[in-house]
Design an enzyme around this catalytic site. Structure first.
Site, PDB file in Angstrom:
ATOM      1  N   SER A 143      46.380  53.566  31.789  1.00 31.14           N
ATOM      2  CA  SER A 143      45.597  54.524  32.740  1.00 31.14           C
ATOM      3  C   SER A 143      46.615  55.848  32.886  1.00 31.14           C
ATOM      4  CB  SER A 143      45.625  53.898  34.148  1.00 31.14           C
ATOM      5  OG  SER A 143      45.192  54.691  35.029  1.00 31.14           O
ATOM      6  N   TYR A 157      48.925  48.371  40.786  1.00 29.68           N
ATOM      7  CA  TYR A 157      47.914  48.666  39.670  1.00 29.68           C
ATOM      8  C   TYR A 157      48.780  49.776  38.782  1.00 29.68           C
ATOM      9  CZ  TYR A 157      44.021  50.483  37.158  1.00 29.68           C
ATOM     10  OH  TYR A 157      43.102  51.171  36.148  1.00 29.68           O
TER      11      TYR A 157
HETATM   12  P1  NAD Z   1      35.165  47.151  35.318  1.00 26.47           P
HETATM   13  O1  NAD Z   1      35.571  46.422  36.444  1.00 26.47           O
HETATM   14  O2  NAD Z   1      33.785  47.759  34.869  1.00 26.47           O
HETATM   15  O3  NAD Z   1      35.370  45.988  34.072  1.00 26.47           O
HETATM   16  C1  NAD Z   1      36.532  45.277  34.086  1.00 26.47           C
HETATM   17  C2  NAD Z   1      36.214  43.942  33.395  1.00 26.47           C
HETATM   18  O4  NAD Z   1      37.296  42.867  33.346  1.00 26.47           O
HETATM   19  C3  NAD Z   1      35.044  43.175  34.371  1.00 26.47           C
HETATM   20  O5  NAD Z   1      33.800  42.778  33.684  1.00 26.47           O
HETATM   21  C4  NAD Z   1      35.797  41.880  34.960  1.00 26.47           C
HETATM   22  O6  NAD Z   1      35.019  40.965  35.026  1.00 26.47           O
HETATM   23  C5  NAD Z   1      36.875  41.724  33.931  1.00 26.47           C
HETATM   24  N1  NAD Z   1      37.948  40.965  34.252  1.00 26.47           N
HETATM   25  C6  NAD Z   1      38.603  41.247  35.261  1.00 26.47           C
HETATM   26  N2  NAD Z   1      39.521  40.313  35.618  1.00 26.47           N
HETATM   27  C7  NAD Z   1      39.456  39.340  34.490  1.00 26.47           C
HETATM   28  C8  NAD Z   1      40.217  38.392  33.865  1.00 26.47           C
HETATM   29  N3  NAD Z   1      41.020  37.663  34.670  1.00 26.47           N
HETATM   30  N4  NAD Z   1      39.727  37.647  32.736  1.00 26.47           N
HETATM   31  C9  NAD Z   1      38.670  38.383  31.863  1.00 26.47           C
HETATM   32  N5  NAD Z   1      38.263  39.222  32.414  1.00 26.47           N
HETATM   33  C10 NAD Z   1      38.489  39.898  33.635  1.00 26.47           C
HETATM   34  O7  NAD Z   1      36.138  48.219  35.051  1.00 26.47           O
HETATM   35  P2  NAD Z   1      36.696  49.297  33.977  1.00 26.47           P
HETATM   36  O8  NAD Z   1      36.317  50.676  34.632  1.00 26.47           O
HETATM   37  O9  NAD Z   1      35.352  49.136  32.873  1.00 26.47           O
HETATM   38  O10 NAD Z   1      37.774  48.997  33.348  1.00 26.47           O
HETATM   39  C11 NAD Z   1      38.318  48.501  32.328  1.00 26.47           C
HETATM   40  C12 NAD Z   1      39.788  49.031  32.034  1.00 26.47           C
HETATM   41  O11 NAD Z   1      39.987  50.302  32.051  1.00 26.47           O
HETATM   42  C13 NAD Z   1      40.842  48.246  33.128  1.00 26.47           C
HETATM   43  O12 NAD Z   1      41.811  47.636  32.317  1.00 26.47           O
HETATM   44  C14 NAD Z   1      41.101  49.376  33.802  1.00 26.47           C
HETATM   45  O13 NAD Z   1      42.238  49.341  34.727  1.00 26.47           O
HETATM   46  C15 NAD Z   1      41.103  50.590  33.152  1.00 26.47           C
HETATM   47  N6  NAD Z   1      40.864  51.914  33.702  1.00 26.47           N
HETATM   48  C16 NAD Z   1      39.700  52.145  34.461  1.00 26.47           C
HETATM   49  C17 NAD Z   1      39.676  53.343  35.036  1.00 26.47           C
HETATM   50  C18 NAD Z   1      38.703  53.753  36.079  1.00 26.47           C
HETATM   51  O14 NAD Z   1      38.702  54.730  36.653  1.00 26.47           O
HETATM   52  N7  NAD Z   1      37.560  53.053  36.039  1.00 26.47           N
HETATM   53  C19 NAD Z   1      40.901  54.366  34.877  1.00 26.47           C
HETATM   54  C20 NAD Z   1      41.796  53.943  34.074  1.00 26.47           C
HETATM   55  C21 NAD Z   1      41.955  52.641  33.675  1.00 26.47           C
END
Ligand code: NAD
Length: 257
Positions: A143, A157
């Site tokens: 991130s 985080y």
């Molecule tokens: P999201 O919440 O839409 O998707 C995350 C998915 O991970 C969900 O489907 C959830 O059920 C699954 N998950 C959570 N815990 C789990 C576990 N223990 N085992 C298996 N699956 C699990 O979020 P997103 O925005 O698509 O995020 C995806 C990645 O991107 C994450 O690593 C997040 O930290 C990173 N990220 C997101 C952002 C943002 O602004 N959304 C920014 C930077 C990084």
């Protein structure tokens, strides 16, 4: 098709970046194993792929469990015989994650268990199958907060994403001669469930938006395209590095009005 005959395992494939990436990889010819703890969303993702004549299976796993991760790789081998792309994308941003004073130990531990140990387990169990398959590409979702301290704090985080970035570099160095590339994908703030649940008031959203030169949140689809680049041969000389896709947030000192 950029991923023809490739097998790709994507964690967190029930929603957000993971789902969009699963759909895009399948469209590009990959056979997809969609992993998530959320069965309903994961099965929906698979349905969306198979409806378009793609090849995909859902596997339920909690990535913070070593046993689940070992089994998800064994399942991948049973279904498709190998593995070429691993997208360690699942992650959480806990609603009780705040500054060092307000964040409880259990929130810190859970965040680390999923966001850091989950990536470690993914690599630990996938690498032997990747070796057997002639190599491949690992993408770990970090991130932009691995670089910048946030005014809306999320100490666990932030620490977890710094760890993902550092771990990705070392993995890349160690496995480079096995034809396994490892890179981190660092998204900026996105309009996905994960962040919108955290920035749950208009004021909090504006507090974040003001720092993004492009003046908007990113979309999961935009991250899927970046993941495709890292997964495919288009990035064949890239390893141990980071792909920042962040609307310019890490470049900005002061953003324009
Ligand atoms: P999201 O919440 O839409 O998707 C995350 C998915 O991970 C969900 O489907 C959830 O059920 C699954 N998950 C959570 N815990 C789990 C576990 N223990 N085992 C298996 N699956 C699990 O979020 P997103 O925005 O698509 O995020 C995806 C990645 O991107 C994450 O690593 C997040 O930290 C990173 N990220 C997101 C952002 C943002 O602004 N959304 C920014 C930077 C990084």
């Amino acid at each position: 098709m950029r991923l023809k005959n490739k097998v790709a395992l994507i964690t967190g494939a029930s929603s957000g970046i993971g789902r969009e990436t699963a759909l895009l990889f399948a469209k590009e010819g990959a056979k997809v194993i969609a992993v998530d703890i959320n069965t309903r969303g994961g099965k929906e993702t698979v349905k969306m792929i198979t409806a378009k004549k793609g090849d995909a299976f859902f596997y339920k796993a909690d990535i913070s469990s070593a046993d689940d991760c070992r089994k998800m790789i064994a399942y991948t081998k049973r279904k498709f015989g190998g593995l070429h792309i691993l997208f360690n994308n699942a992650g959480i941003m806990h609603s009780d994650d705040g500054d060092s004073q307000s964040t409880e130990e259990n929130v810190f531990d859970l965040t680390m268990a999923i966001n850091v140990k989950g990536v470690f387990f993914g690599c630990k169990y996938a690498i032997p199958l990747m070796r057997e398959s002639g190599g491949g590409s690992i993408i770990n979702t970090a991130s932009f907060v691995a670089h910048l301290g946030a005014a809306t704090p999320q100490i666990a985080y932030t620490a977890s994403k710094g760890a993902v970035l550092a771990m990705s570099r070392e993995l890349a160095v160690i496995h480079a001669r096995e034809n396994i590339r490892v890179n981190a994908l660092s998204p900026g703030p996105l309009r996905t469930e994960l962040l919108m649940k955290f920035l749950n008031t208009e004021e909090k959203k504006q507090r974040r938006l003001v720092h993004i030169p492009m003046g908007r949140f990113g979309e999961a689809k935009e991250m899927a395209k970046a993941a495709l680049f890292l997964a495919s041969e288009d990035s064949s000389y890239m390893t141990g590095t980071e792909f920042l896709v962040d609307g310019g947030i890490t470049a900005a000192y002061v953003t324009p009005e």
